[in-house]
Design an enzyme around this catalytic site. Structure first.
Site, PDB file in Angstrom:
ATOM      1  N   VAL A 124       0.825  -1.222   0.000  1.00  0.00           N
ATOM      2  CA  VAL A 124       0.000   0.000   0.000  1.00  0.00           C
ATOM      3  C   VAL A 124       0.859   1.272   0.000  1.00  0.00           C
ATOM      4  CG1 VAL A 124      -1.989  -1.101   1.084  1.00  0.00           C
ATOM      5  CG2 VAL A 124      -0.286   0.095   2.511  1.00  0.00           C
ATOM      6  N   ASN A 170      -6.580  -1.039   6.629  1.00  0.00           N
ATOM      7  CA  ASN A 170      -6.029  -1.610   7.859  1.00  0.00           C
ATOM      8  C   ASN A 170      -4.509  -1.776   7.820  1.00  0.00           C
ATOM      9  OD1 ASN A 170      -6.102  -3.395  10.395  1.00  0.00           O
ATOM     10  ND2 ASN A 170      -5.265  -4.780   8.847  1.00  0.00           N
ATOM     11  N   SER A 181      -5.333   4.500  15.805  1.00  0.00           N
ATOM     12  CA  SER A 181      -4.792   3.860  17.008  1.00  0.00           C
ATOM     13  C   SER A 181      -5.014   4.769  18.205  1.00  0.00           C
ATOM     14  CB  SER A 181      -3.288   3.630  16.830  1.00  0.00           C
ATOM     15  OG  SER A 181      -2.663   3.393  18.079  1.00  0.00           O
ATOM     16  N   TYR A 222       4.887   6.838  14.419  1.00  0.00           N
ATOM     17  CA  TYR A 222       3.663   6.045  14.233  1.00  0.00           C
ATOM     18  C   TYR A 222       2.432   6.852  14.666  1.00  0.00           C
ATOM     19  CZ  TYR A 222       0.317   2.207  14.897  1.00  0.00           C
ATOM     20  OH  TYR A 222      -0.789   1.401  14.854  1.00  0.00           O
ATOM     21  N   LYS A 277      -0.852   8.052  12.508  1.00  0.00           N
ATOM     22  CA  LYS A 277      -2.213   7.643  12.879  1.00  0.00           C
ATOM     23  C   LYS A 277      -3.087   8.856  13.231  1.00  0.00           C
ATOM     24  CE  LYS A 277      -2.121   3.182  12.262  1.00  0.00           C
ATOM     25  NZ  LYS A 277      -2.967   2.603  11.192  1.00  0.00           N
ATOM     26  N   ILE A 280      -4.322  -4.662  21.466  1.00  0.00           N
ATOM     27  CA  ILE A 280      -5.020  -5.848  20.972  1.00  0.00           C
ATOM     28  C   ILE A 280      -4.026  -7.004  20.933  1.00  0.00           C
ATOM     29  CG2 ILE A 280      -6.395  -6.798  19.073  1.00  0.00           C
ATOM     30  CD1 ILE A 280      -7.686  -4.326  20.427  1.00  0.00           C
TER      31      ILE A 280
END
Lengths: 251, 77
Positions: free
Chosen positions: A68, A94, A146, A159, A163, A192
């Protein structure tokens, strides 16, 4: 889990579907009756998964391979869906990468790669998805952000920035696409239980769990349930929202 | 063939077919604004079964330009 006809006749694309949250989302959509393109980077890696999902039904799955971070590959993927199905109803952005680094040690290359994969891909995919969705009267785009993109996290500036960018993109795209009946929402998982967490030491894992109000890590299915809801007409009047799936976690 | 392209443009921009010419220009009339342009792009993609590049979407600033650019996609409009 879902009603088997909730998404019957709908066509979906899920990126980063080879494991963890993406895999659970793909399963949830197929269980709800959708025809799902499951995407990952490594050619061949999802062939068996697509067959297994199709066998389990009631929806079905096809595997497609792309990075992607490569806009040309994104275009090819949408062209393939256009050619095969002539429609797209659901897009789940995702796929993402997470490279922990103290900011002083983060390379510019790592920053660029993270933005390209986590954020630019969402914007480029939206360009193609909107046109395919508009033809059939609308659709639903679900972007994975996130808890770190909402509240920040030490050692995750790059990161988190990518996000947080996904949240800005979600809110703006929701406004831009609303008149075309295309809804855009973001899902913000907390901790998660996926391969990302498996890498933590037992001590760090305990520390993480203790920061979660509900006292347990989330399951990929906890996230998938929300994504199926946002993909379906049950959420027909919901757009531009950022919904946490974090068990009351505090970061 | 020109007839079909004119029909598509008229439908997307909610204009009468008689108002469409090759010289009709993006943003020169209220009916062809950026929102209508996206509707037009979706109509063109559906009608000719193509997926346009972003650069081409931006360059489709007149009906004549649309016809020229569609040739790149093997469409004689």
């Amino acid at each position: 889990m879902s009603k088997p006809d909730l998404l019957a006749g709908r066509v979906a694309l899920v990126t980063g579907a080879s494991r963890g949250i993406g895999q659970a989302i793909a399963k949830g959509l197929v269980e709800a009756g959708a025809e799902v393109w499951i995407a990952a980077r490594t050619p061949g890696s999802l062939d068996a998964e697509a067959e297994a999902l199709t066998a389990a039904g009631p929806g079905k799955a096809h595997a497609v391979y792309l990075d992607v971070g490569d806009p040309a590959a994104i275009k090819q993927t949408f062209a393939l869906i256009q050619k095969t199905n002539r429609r797209l109803d659901i897009l789940v952005n995702n796929a993402g990468i997470l490279k922990a680094s103290m900011i002083e040690m983060a390379s510019v290359d790592m920053m660029d790669e993270t933005y390209a994969v986590n954020l630019r891909s969402v914007l480029v995919s939206a360009q193609y998805a909107a046109r395919l969705m508009a033809r059939n009267g609308g659709g639903s785009i679900i972007n994975l952000t996130s808890i770190m993109g909402r509240f920040g996290y030490a050692g995750q500036s790059v990161y988190s920035a990518s996000k947080a960018g996904v949240i800005g993109a979600t809110q703006s795209l929701a406004k831009e696409f609303a008149a075309r009946q295309i809804r855009v929402n973001a899902v913000a998982p907390g901790a998660i239980d996926t391969s990302l967490i498996e890498g933590l030491s037992e001590e760090k894992r305990q520390e993480t769990v203790s920061s979660i109000g509900m006292g347990r890590l989330g399951k990929p299915e906890d996230v998938a349930g929300l994504v199926v809801f946002l993909a379906s007409d049950q959420s027909a009047y919901i757009t531009g929202q950022v919904i946490g799936v974090d068990g009351g976690m505090v970061v | 063939m020109a007839e079909e392209l004119y029909e598509i443009v008229a439908k997307a921009l909610l204009l009468d077919r008689s108002a469409i010419t090759d010289d009709l220009t993006y943003n020169s009339i209220p009916e062809w604004d950026s929102v209508a342009h996206m509707a037009l792009i979706a109509e063109l993609e559906a009608a000719y079964d193509v997926m346009l590049d972003t650069d081409d979407i931006v360059a489709m600033s007149t009906v004549g330009a649309i016809r020229e650019i569609l040739k790149k996609y093997d469409v004689e409009a």
